[in-house]
Enzyme design. Sequence first.
Site, PDB file in Angstrom:
ATOM      1  N   PHE A  92       0.846  -1.199   0.000  1.00 23.77           N
ATOM      2  CA  PHE A  92       0.000   0.000   0.000  1.00 23.77           C
ATOM      3  C   PHE A  92       0.882   1.250   0.000  1.00 23.77           C
ATOM      4  O   PHE A  92       1.870   1.318   0.740  1.00 23.77           O
ATOM      5  CB  PHE A  92      -0.875  -0.033   1.255  1.00 23.77           C
ATOM      6  CG  PHE A  92      -1.856   1.088   1.367  1.00 23.77           C
ATOM      7  CD1 PHE A  92      -3.095   1.027   0.736  1.00 23.77           C
ATOM      8  CD2 PHE A  92      -1.552   2.206   2.126  1.00 23.77           C
ATOM      9  CE1 PHE A  92      -4.004   2.065   0.855  1.00 23.77           C
ATOM     10  CE2 PHE A  92      -2.462   3.249   2.250  1.00 23.77           C
ATOM     11  CZ  PHE A  92      -3.687   3.175   1.615  1.00 23.77           C
ATOM     12  N   ASN A 194      -3.605   2.196  10.573  1.00 24.18           N
ATOM     13  CA  ASN A 194      -4.273   2.537   9.318  1.00 24.18           C
ATOM     14  C   ASN A 194      -4.605   1.217   8.643  1.00 24.18           C
ATOM     15  O   ASN A 194      -3.813   0.700   7.874  1.00 24.18           O
ATOM     16  CB  ASN A 194      -3.379   3.405   8.437  1.00 24.18           C
ATOM     17  CG  ASN A 194      -4.066   3.715   7.107  1.00 24.18           C
ATOM     18  OD1 ASN A 194      -5.283   3.562   6.976  1.00 24.18           O
ATOM     19  ND2 ASN A 194      -3.294   4.141   6.124  1.00 24.18           N
ATOM     20  N   PRO A 195      -5.776   0.657   8.955  1.00 22.69           N
ATOM     21  CA  PRO A 195      -6.120  -0.681   8.466  1.00 22.69           C
ATOM     22  C   PRO A 195      -6.792  -0.622   7.092  1.00 22.69           C
ATOM     23  O   PRO A 195      -7.089   0.478   6.607  1.00 22.69           O
ATOM     24  CB  PRO A 195      -7.139  -1.139   9.516  1.00 22.69           C
ATOM     25  CG  PRO A 195      -7.866   0.133   9.854  1.00 22.69           C
ATOM     26  CD  PRO A 195      -6.850   1.256   9.747  1.00 22.69           C
TER      27      PRO A 195
HETATM   28  C1  LIG Z   1      -4.143   0.577   4.317  1.00 20.04           C
HETATM   29  S1  LIG Z   1      -2.727  -0.443   4.442  1.00 20.04           S
HETATM   30  C2  LIG Z   1      -1.835   0.595   5.573  1.00 20.04           C
HETATM   31  C3  LIG Z   1      -0.357   0.546   5.521  1.00 20.04           C
HETATM   32  C4  LIG Z   1       0.337   1.596   6.370  1.00 20.04           C
HETATM   33  N1  LIG Z   1      -0.093   1.558   7.749  1.00 20.04           N
HETATM   34  C5  LIG Z   1       0.148   2.980   5.820  1.00 20.04           C
HETATM   35  O1  LIG Z   1      -0.489   3.831   6.432  1.00 20.04           O
HETATM   36  O2  LIG Z   1       0.659   3.240   4.731  1.00 20.04           O
HETATM   37  C6  LIG Z   1      -3.321  -1.764   5.474  1.00 20.04           C
HETATM   38  C7  LIG Z   1      -2.332  -2.878   5.771  1.00 20.04           C
HETATM   39  O3  LIG Z   1      -2.999  -3.802   6.664  1.00 20.04           O
HETATM   40  C8  LIG Z   1      -2.596  -5.117   6.358  1.00 20.04           C
HETATM   41  N2  LIG Z   1      -3.637  -6.008   6.919  1.00 20.04           N
HETATM   42  C9  LIG Z   1      -4.861  -6.282   6.421  1.00 20.04           C
HETATM   43  N3  LIG Z   1      -5.539  -7.083   7.243  1.00 20.04           N
HETATM   44  C10 LIG Z   1      -4.723  -7.334   8.303  1.00 20.04           C
HETATM   45  C11 LIG Z   1      -4.854  -8.098   9.504  1.00 20.04           C
HETATM   46  N4  LIG Z   1      -5.975  -8.758   9.777  1.00 20.04           N
HETATM   47  N5  LIG Z   1      -3.822  -8.150  10.363  1.00 20.04           N
HETATM   48  C12 LIG Z   1      -2.650  -7.474  10.087  1.00 20.04           C
HETATM   49  N6  LIG Z   1      -2.470  -6.728   8.969  1.00 20.04           N
HETATM   50  C13 LIG Z   1      -3.493  -6.656   8.095  1.00 20.04           C
HETATM   51  C14 LIG Z   1      -2.465  -5.130   4.855  1.00 20.04           C
HETATM   52  O4  LIG Z   1      -1.607  -6.181   4.438  1.00 20.04           O
HETATM   53  C15 LIG Z   1      -1.897  -3.723   4.595  1.00 20.04           C
HETATM   54  O5  LIG Z   1      -0.499  -3.764   4.519  1.00 20.04           O
END
Ligand SMILES: C[S@@+](CC[C@H](N)C(=O)[O-])C[C@H]1O[C@@H](n2cnc3c(N)ncnc32)[C@H](O)[C@@H]1O
Length: 287
Positions: A92, A194-195
Site C-alpha cells: 500500500f 491505518n487498516p
Molecule cells: C491501508 S494499508 C496501511 C499501511 C500503512 N499503515 C500505511 O499507512 O501506509 C493496510 C495494511 O494492513 C494489512 N492487513 C490487512 N488485514 C490485516 C490483519 N488482519 N492483520 C494485520 N495486517 C493486516 C495489509 O496487508 C496492509 O499492509
Amino acid sequence: MKRQPLRLAILEAIRILEAAGVESPRTDAELIAAHVLGVERGRLPLVPLVDPPVIDAIGKLVTERAKRVPLQYLTGWAALGPITVEVGPGVFIPRPETELLLEWGLALLRGRTNPIVVDLCTGSGALALAVAHAMPDAVVYAVDSDPHALAWARHNADVRAEAGDTPIRLYSGDVGDDTIFAELDGLVDLVLCNPPYVPPGGELPPEVLDYDPPQAVFAADGGLAVIRQAVATAARLLKPGGGLAIEHDDTHGSVVPALVTARKVLTAVEDHPDLTGRPRFVTARRL
Ligand SMILES: C[S@@+](CC[C@H](N)C(=O)[O-])C[C@H]1O[C@@H](n2cnc3c(N)ncnc32)[C@H](O)[C@@H]1O
C-alpha cells in the site's frame, strides 16, 4: 543534440495526464520531471533547457502515468511526515491523509520517556518508521499479515536503520489474533492503525483498484472488520493514559467512534477530519 525547454515538456505532460483523467496533472508532471532530473520539484525553474534523452525519459514515465500507474510506483517512493519509504507492487502506498493521525500520535508521546508504540497493519512500515524517526527513544513494534507488505517494510526498516534511526521491531501476524503482542498487554503508550477500511464494492480510481493490494484496501463487514479487531487489540495493549488512533473510511465518521466508545476502557473518543475536511480518523485514551 539540441537542448529543449523543460517548460514545454512539462506542459505537454500536463496535457497528456489531464486527458487521461489523472487527478493532479501538474503536480504529477512536475514530480516526474524532478525525478528524471534528480532535483527537488521546487528547483525545476532553475533548469530551463534539457537534453533530448531527458525529454524521452519524461515522456516514457508520463505514458505510464497516463495508464494510471501510481506516480509512486514510477518514482519508487512515498512520503509520510518526516520520512520517505520505498514502495512498489505488493504494498500500500502511504497517503497524505495519514499524516494528521501521525501528528496526533507524536503529540501524545511528547514528554514521555521510552514510550512503547505499536503500529497495527504497518504495510510499508511508514507509520512505525516515522515514529521511530521523530522519537528516537521510542520502542516501536509493527505488524502486518501480508508477506509481500512485510518484505517492503523490512527493506524500509533496514534503510532507515542504516540512516541512523532507531530500529523498529517488525512482526508477521494478524490483528485479529487475540494473543498478538500479549507480552505488551497494558504497557503500550500509543497504538496507531491505518487498516484496510473501504467497504467492498466501493468506487475507486484505477490507481487504487488496479495497484494497491486488495487486502490493504477492503475489509469485510462493510469495511469495519479489521477496525473492530484493532480496537479490541488496542484496548488490551494500552496502558492507562495511553492513546489510540485509527484511520477509517469517510463514511464511517459516526460508526467507528461508536465502536470505540463501546469499549468501556476507552475514553475521550474523538473523530478528526483529514486535510480535505472529511471524517478520517478516531482517537481515544485508555482509562
Ligand atoms: C491501508 S494499508 C496501511 C499501511 C500503512 N499503515 C500505511 O499507512 O501506509 C493496510 C495494511 O494492513 C494489512 N492487513 C490487512 N488485514 C490485516 C490483519 N488482519 N492483520 C494485520 N495486517 C493486516 C495489509 O496487508 C496492509 O499492509
